[in-house]
Design a protein around this motif. Structure first.
Motif, short mmCIF file in Angstrom:
data_model
loop_
_atom_site.label_atom_id
_atom_site.label_comp_id
_atom_site.label_asym_id
_atom_site.label_seq_id
_atom_site.Cartn_x
_atom_site.Cartn_y
_atom_site.Cartn_z
N THR A 113 0.81 -1.22 0.00
CA THR A 113 0.00 0.00 0.00
C THR A 113 0.84 1.27 0.00
O THR A 113 0.30 2.38 -0.13
N LEU A 114 2.16 1.15 0.12
CA LEU A 114 3.01 2.34 0.20
C LEU A 114 2.88 3.27 -1.00
O LEU A 114 2.86 4.50 -0.84
N PRO A 115 2.82 2.77 -2.26
CA PRO A 115 2.68 3.71 -3.39
C PRO A 115 1.46 4.61 -3.27
O PRO A 115 1.52 5.80 -3.59
N ALA A 116 0.34 4.06 -2.82
CA ALA A 116 -0.86 4.88 -2.64
C ALA A 116 -0.66 5.91 -1.54
O ALA A 116 -1.05 7.08 -1.68
N LEU A 117 -0.01 5.49 -0.46
CA LEU A 117 0.25 6.42 0.64
C LEU A 117 1.15 7.56 0.18
O LEU A 117 0.92 8.73 0.52
N GLY B 45 -1.15 10.43 0.10
CA GLY B 45 -1.10 10.77 1.50
C GLY B 45 -1.98 9.93 2.39
O GLY B 45 -2.03 10.14 3.62
N ARG B 46 -2.69 8.98 1.83
CA ARG B 46 -3.55 8.09 2.60
C ARG B 46 -3.82 6.84 1.77
O ARG B 46 -3.54 6.81 0.57
N VAL B 47 -4.35 5.83 2.42
CA VAL B 47 -4.72 4.59 1.74
C VAL B 47 -6.22 4.38 1.95
O VAL B 47 -6.68 4.23 3.08
N THR B 48 -6.96 4.37 0.88
CA THR B 48 -8.41 4.20 0.97
C THR B 48 -8.76 2.72 1.13
O THR B 48 -7.94 1.84 0.83
N PRO B 49 -9.97 2.43 1.59
CA PRO B 49 -10.40 1.02 1.67
C PRO B 49 -10.30 0.31 0.32
O PRO B 49 -9.90 -0.86 0.26
N ALA B 50 -10.63 1.02 -0.75
CA ALA B 50 -10.53 0.41 -2.09
C ALA B 50 -9.09 0.07 -2.42
O ALA B 50 -8.81 -0.97 -3.05
N GLN B 51 -8.15 0.94 -2.02
CA GLN B 51 -6.74 0.67 -2.29
C GLN B 51 -6.22 -0.49 -1.44
O GLN B 51 -5.38 -1.26 -1.89
N HIS B 52 -6.74 -0.61 -0.22
CA HIS B 52 -6.39 -1.77 0.61
C HIS B 52 -6.84 -3.05 -0.08
O HIS B 52 -6.10 -4.04 -0.13
N MET C 65 -3.71 -7.80 -5.35
CA MET C 65 -2.42 -7.94 -6.02
C MET C 65 -1.57 -8.99 -5.34
O MET C 65 -0.89 -9.79 -6.00
N LEU C 66 -1.57 -9.03 -4.01
CA LEU C 66 -0.81 -10.06 -3.31
C LEU C 66 -1.37 -11.45 -3.60
O LEU C 66 -0.61 -12.41 -3.75
N ALA C 67 -2.68 -11.55 -3.71
CA ALA C 67 -3.27 -12.83 -4.09
C ALA C 67 -2.85 -13.20 -5.51
O ALA C 67 -2.56 -14.37 -5.79
N ALA C 68 -2.79 -12.22 -6.39
CA ALA C 68 -2.43 -12.48 -7.79
C ALA C 68 -1.00 -12.99 -7.92
O ALA C 68 -0.69 -13.75 -8.85
N VAL C 69 -0.12 -12.56 -7.01
CA VAL C 69 1.27 -13.03 -7.08
C VAL C 69 1.51 -14.23 -6.16
O VAL C 69 2.65 -14.61 -5.91
N GLY C 70 0.41 -14.82 -5.67
CA GLY C 70 0.53 -16.05 -4.90
C GLY C 70 0.78 -15.89 -3.43
O GLY C 70 1.20 -16.83 -2.76
N LEU C 71 0.49 -14.71 -2.89
CA LEU C 71 0.76 -14.44 -1.47
C LEU C 71 -0.50 -14.06 -0.71
O LEU C 71 -0.44 -13.34 0.29
N GLY C 72 -1.63 -14.57 -1.14
CA GLY C 72 -2.89 -14.22 -0.50
C GLY C 72 -2.98 -14.67 0.94
O GLY C 72 -3.75 -14.11 1.73
N ASN C 73 -2.17 -15.67 1.30
CA ASN C 73 -2.18 -16.16 2.68
C ASN C 73 -1.05 -15.59 3.53
O ASN C 73 -0.84 -16.04 4.67
N ASP C 74 -0.32 -14.64 2.96
CA ASP C 74 0.87 -14.09 3.64
C ASP C 74 0.77 -12.58 3.82
O ASP C 74 1.79 -11.91 3.97
N LEU C 75 -0.43 -12.05 3.84
CA LEU C 75 -0.63 -10.61 3.86
C LEU C 75 0.05 -9.93 5.04
O LEU C 75 0.58 -8.82 4.92
N HIS C 76 0.02 -10.58 6.17
CA HIS C 76 0.45 -9.93 7.41
C HIS C 76 1.84 -10.36 7.86
O HIS C 76 2.27 -10.01 8.96
#
Length: 239
Positions: A113-117, A121-128, A134-145
């Motif tokens: 989310t850093l590019p949006a920030l 200057g902020r990250v919207t719910p849609a950007q989250h 995008m993380l799911a698309a690159v195979g990391l949907g289970n590694d978000l945190h």
């Protein structure tokens, strides 16, 4: 220079010198000209010291050219001030580096989310949600945190790719994106880049020393001693 009716970027007669006016003045780029169209996947190759990093920094609006012309989406960039360059960089370009440059204290999701920030200057719910997708698309949907230290090198580079693509920039610049990975991870990351290119129709300019990867790009620009030696379809590059 390859012509393209839908030029995304165009460099004409670009020169770059360091230490201007000093006894040790050195010109690194000598009249480089090429264009990249929308949706192209281009490799930039050449020996060490050929000027690849300098050229990529100019394309990425991280360094100013000394002479010549550089247009992005038809806009001449040489007259932009630092603020203008920053705005164009954030609007048009995404970056993937050999070393992922993830923030170690941030989770994978927070890094993406850093590019949006930075841009807004902020990250919207849609950007989250977009970052999650995008993380799911690159195979990391289970590694978000997970933080970078909890991920393998290949997984960290996948986070970096998601970060570069999350705002869907027209052009992604990738500087040796597989150079710090073993062969298996390197192939996985490159396959991912090609898949994201196909799905998003984002243009890519990929610097690589690996002839195997260059041969899998659509087009190869070879830089030698600060000048373009050739600009050809990758089918002419030996495996």
């Amino acid at each position: 220079m390859r012509t393209n009716a839908s030029r995304l970027i165009e460099l004409v007669g670009v020169h770059k010198s360091y230490n201007l006016g000093m006894p040790n003045e050195a010109e690194v780029l000598h009249g480089v000209s090429f264009a990249i169209g929308r949706g192209e996947f281009v490799a930039l190759i050449g020996p060490s010291g050929s000027g690849k990093s300098t050229l990529l920094n100019i394309v990425g609006l991280l360094e100013r050219l000394t002479a010549g012309s550089y247009r992005i989406q038809g806009e001449e960039t040489s007259g932009l001030d630092d603020a203008g360059l920053t705005l164009r960089r954030r609007a048009v370009l995404g970056f993937v580096f050999q070393f992922h440059h993830l923030l170690p204290a941030f989770s994978a999701l927070e890094n993406v989310t850093l590019p949006a920030l930075m841009r807004e200057g902020r990250v919207t719910p849609a950007q989250h949600e977009r970052a999650r997708a995008m993380l799911a698309a690159v195979g990391l949907g289970n590694d978000l945190h997970k933080r970078p230290g909890e991920l393998s090198g290949g997984m960290q580079q996948r986070v970096a790719i998601a970060r570069a693509l999350v705002l869907e920039p027209p052009l992604v610049l990738a500087d040796e994106p597989t150079g710090n990975l073993d062969r298996a991870a390197s192939d996985e990351v490159f396959v991912l880049l090609r898949r994201m290119h196909a799905e998003l129709q984002t243009s890519f300019l990929v610097v690589t020393h690996d002839p195997r990867l260059a041969a899998r790009c659509d087009r190869v620009i070879e830089l030698v001693d600060g000048s373009i030696e050739s600009d050809r379809f990758a089918a002419t590059v030996p495996e």
